[in-house]
Design a protein around this motif. Structure first.
Motif, PDB file in Angstrom:
ATOM      1  N   TYR A 139      97.017 -18.755  11.618  1.00 38.43           N
ATOM      2  CA  TYR A 139      96.145 -17.646  11.237  1.00 38.43           C
ATOM      3  C   TYR A 139      94.712 -18.126  11.086  1.00 38.43           C
ATOM      4  O   TYR A 139      94.290 -18.553  10.012  1.00 38.43           O
ATOM      5  CB  TYR A 139      96.623 -16.990   9.944  1.00 38.43           C
ATOM      6  N   PRO A 154      92.580  -6.863   9.994  1.00 34.60           N
ATOM      7  CA  PRO A 154      91.833  -7.777  10.868  1.00 34.60           C
ATOM      8  C   PRO A 154      91.193  -7.056  12.043  1.00 34.60           C
ATOM      9  O   PRO A 154      91.706  -6.043  12.530  1.00 34.60           O
ATOM     10  CB  PRO A 154      92.912  -8.751  11.349  1.00 34.60           C
ATOM     11  N   ASN A 181     100.017 -19.383   6.389  1.00 36.20           N
ATOM     12  CA  ASN A 181      98.600 -19.210   6.721  1.00 36.20           C
ATOM     13  C   ASN A 181      97.677 -20.169   5.990  1.00 36.20           C
ATOM     14  O   ASN A 181      96.464 -20.153   6.201  1.00 36.20           O
ATOM     15  CB  ASN A 181      98.158 -17.751   6.507  1.00 36.20           C
ATOM     16  N   ASP A 233      94.311 -17.886  16.671  1.00 40.20           N
ATOM     17  CA  ASP A 233      95.038 -16.998  15.762  1.00 40.20           C
ATOM     18  C   ASP A 233      96.231 -16.378  16.482  1.00 40.20           C
ATOM     19  O   ASP A 233      96.103 -15.820  17.575  1.00 40.20           O
ATOM     20  CB  ASP A 233      94.105 -15.892  15.249  1.00 40.20           C
ATOM     21  N   ARG A 253     101.162  -8.468   8.899  1.00 39.90           N
ATOM     22  CA  ARG A 253     100.225  -9.504   9.346  1.00 39.90           C
ATOM     23  C   ARG A 253      98.772  -9.132   9.047  1.00 39.90           C
ATOM     24  O   ARG A 253      97.873  -9.364   9.844  1.00 39.90           O
ATOM     25  CB  ARG A 253     100.446  -9.806  10.829  1.00 39.90           C
ATOM     26  N   GLY A 254      98.596  -8.523   7.871  1.00 42.07           N
ATOM     27  CA  GLY A 254      97.256  -8.199   7.406  1.00 42.07           C
ATOM     28  C   GLY A 254      96.804  -6.777   7.657  1.00 42.07           C
ATOM     29  O   GLY A 254      95.802  -6.329   7.101  1.00 42.07           O
ATOM     30  N   SER A 257     106.092 -11.332   6.523  1.00 45.32           N
ATOM     31  CA  SER A 257     105.029 -10.434   7.002  1.00 45.32           C
ATOM     32  C   SER A 257     105.225  -9.002   6.496  1.00 45.32           C
ATOM     33  O   SER A 257     105.132  -8.044   7.271  1.00 45.32           O
ATOM     34  CB  SER A 257     104.947 -10.454   8.533  1.00 45.32           C
ATOM     35  N   LEU A 299      88.844 -12.549  15.702  1.00 46.84           N
ATOM     36  CA  LEU A 299      89.808 -13.587  15.351  1.00 46.84           C
ATOM     37  C   LEU A 299      89.597 -14.822  16.233  1.00 46.84           C
ATOM     38  O   LEU A 299      89.316 -14.688  17.419  1.00 46.84           O
ATOM     39  CB  LEU A 299      91.238 -13.077  15.542  1.00 46.84           C
ATOM     40  N   ARG A 349      97.810 -13.734  16.126  1.00 48.20           N
ATOM     41  CA  ARG A 349      97.756 -12.293  16.386  1.00 48.20           C
ATOM     42  C   ARG A 349      97.057 -11.957  17.701  1.00 48.20           C
ATOM     43  O   ARG A 349      97.242 -10.861  18.237  1.00 48.20           O
ATOM     44  CB  ARG A 349      97.073 -11.589  15.214  1.00 48.20           C
TER      45      ARG A 349
END
Length: 314
Positions: free
Chosen positions: A7, A194, A2, A203, A186-187, A182, A199, A205
């Motif tokens: 990301y 997120p 990232n 991104d 992934r956050g 991850s 985003l 995701r």
């Protein structure tokens, strides 16, 4: 990854450099990059910033998936692997890569051929140890028969449980490290999950079903349960999530990515936190393969993945 790829908007070079150097200062010794990340720019960043600390770190990178004419391409042909390795050595400013992964299985090339080419890199002194990424137990065994595999890097977290379908046990049996990427979903399993609507279009995701309108609200509800569990135990949610991953076995290594020095330090703090087994068990009941909503990748990406579950939910 990232710091250079996939990301949102990458941080400035100054911020990325500061993060990497802080990691060294905080005692981090394992740094994981890939030819894919920023189509070579992350290897260049890591090589430039950490060149003066080379004798203090384990340097890992990956081949078999690169950027070609602006597109992500999976290519496990021996000639491509040899070329990618030479390019990586130059970008990383080193004579040898400590751990070199096959980033993805190329379904058009037998894994024995790809790993055979990587084994040649070991014999040539360009690589010290070999790894695989996003592959099944069967593929791991086939590769291991060609050359010892030191590490398997698969996604593993409370919400991504593919390794429990086979590779968690197989890596333990074969003496292979299971490197969990991850581990913070992934956050999602951080203090600031997120918002998919904000985003950037680039991104990664944005294309993951678990972040879509159909599934994300339910996943956030599970996250909220975990946050309450962590608060009751007197720890942060990221600490709980990382503690759960590393508790899966002494051969399991978590590699959380971050752009924040504060988050870096919080991630490392899990090594100093003792989380009761009953809390870890409760976390595993709240979020698991049966309770997560949506597959981890879209259909096109799932077709590329060799892991047992293929990334399916449930």
């Amino acid at each position: 990854m990232n710091l250079s790829h996939a990301y949102g908007v990458a941080p400035t070079l100054e911020a990325a450099e500061r993060l990497l150097l802080t990691a060294v200062e905080e005692g981090v010794t394992h740094f994981d990059t890939a030819a894919l990340y920023g189509f070579g720019t992350n290897e260049e960043l890591v090589g430039r910033v950490l060149a003066g600390h080379r004798d203090r770190i384990v340097l890992a990178s990956k081949c078999g998936m690169t950027g070609v004419d602006g597109r992500r391409v999976i290519d496990g042909r021996p000639e491509t692997i040899r070329r990618t390795a030479d390019e990586a050595l130059a970008r990383l400013r080193t004579d040898v890569i400590d751990l070199y992964y096959l980033h993805r299985l190329d379904r058009a090339v037998p894994v024995e051929e790809s790993v055979g080419a990587m084994a040649e890199l070991v014999k040539a002194g360009k690589v010290r140890a070999l790894g695989l990424s996003e592959v099944s137990s069967q593929t791991l065994r086939r590769a291991h028969a060609v050359h010892p595999i030191a590490a398997l890097q698969n996604e593993y977290s409370l919400w991504s449980r593919d390794p429990e379908e086979g590779t968690l046990a197989t890596t333990r049996e074969l003496g292979v490290a299971l490197v969990a990427f991850s581990p913070l979903a992934r956050g999602v399993l951080t203090d600031a999950p997120p918002d998919p609507e904000t985003l950037p279009a680039s991104d990664i995701r944005r294309g993951m079903p678990r972040f879509g309108a159909r599934h994300y609200p339910a996943n956030l509800a599970r996250r909220a349960e975990l946050a309450r569990l962590a608060e009751k135990a007197g720890i942060s949610l990221p600490q709980l999530a990382l503690a759960w991953v590393v508790s899966r076995g002494p051969h399991v290594i978590a590699i959380p990515g971050t752009r924040s020095t504060a988050h870096l330090r919080e991630n490392l703090s899990v090594l100093d936190v003792e989380v009761p087994g009953e809390v870890l068990d409760a976390a595993g009941r709240v979020l698991n393969a049966a309770t997560v909503n949506g597959p981890r990748y879209n259909e096109a990406t799932l077709a590329e993945i060799d892991t047992e579950r293929g990334g399916r939910a449930g």
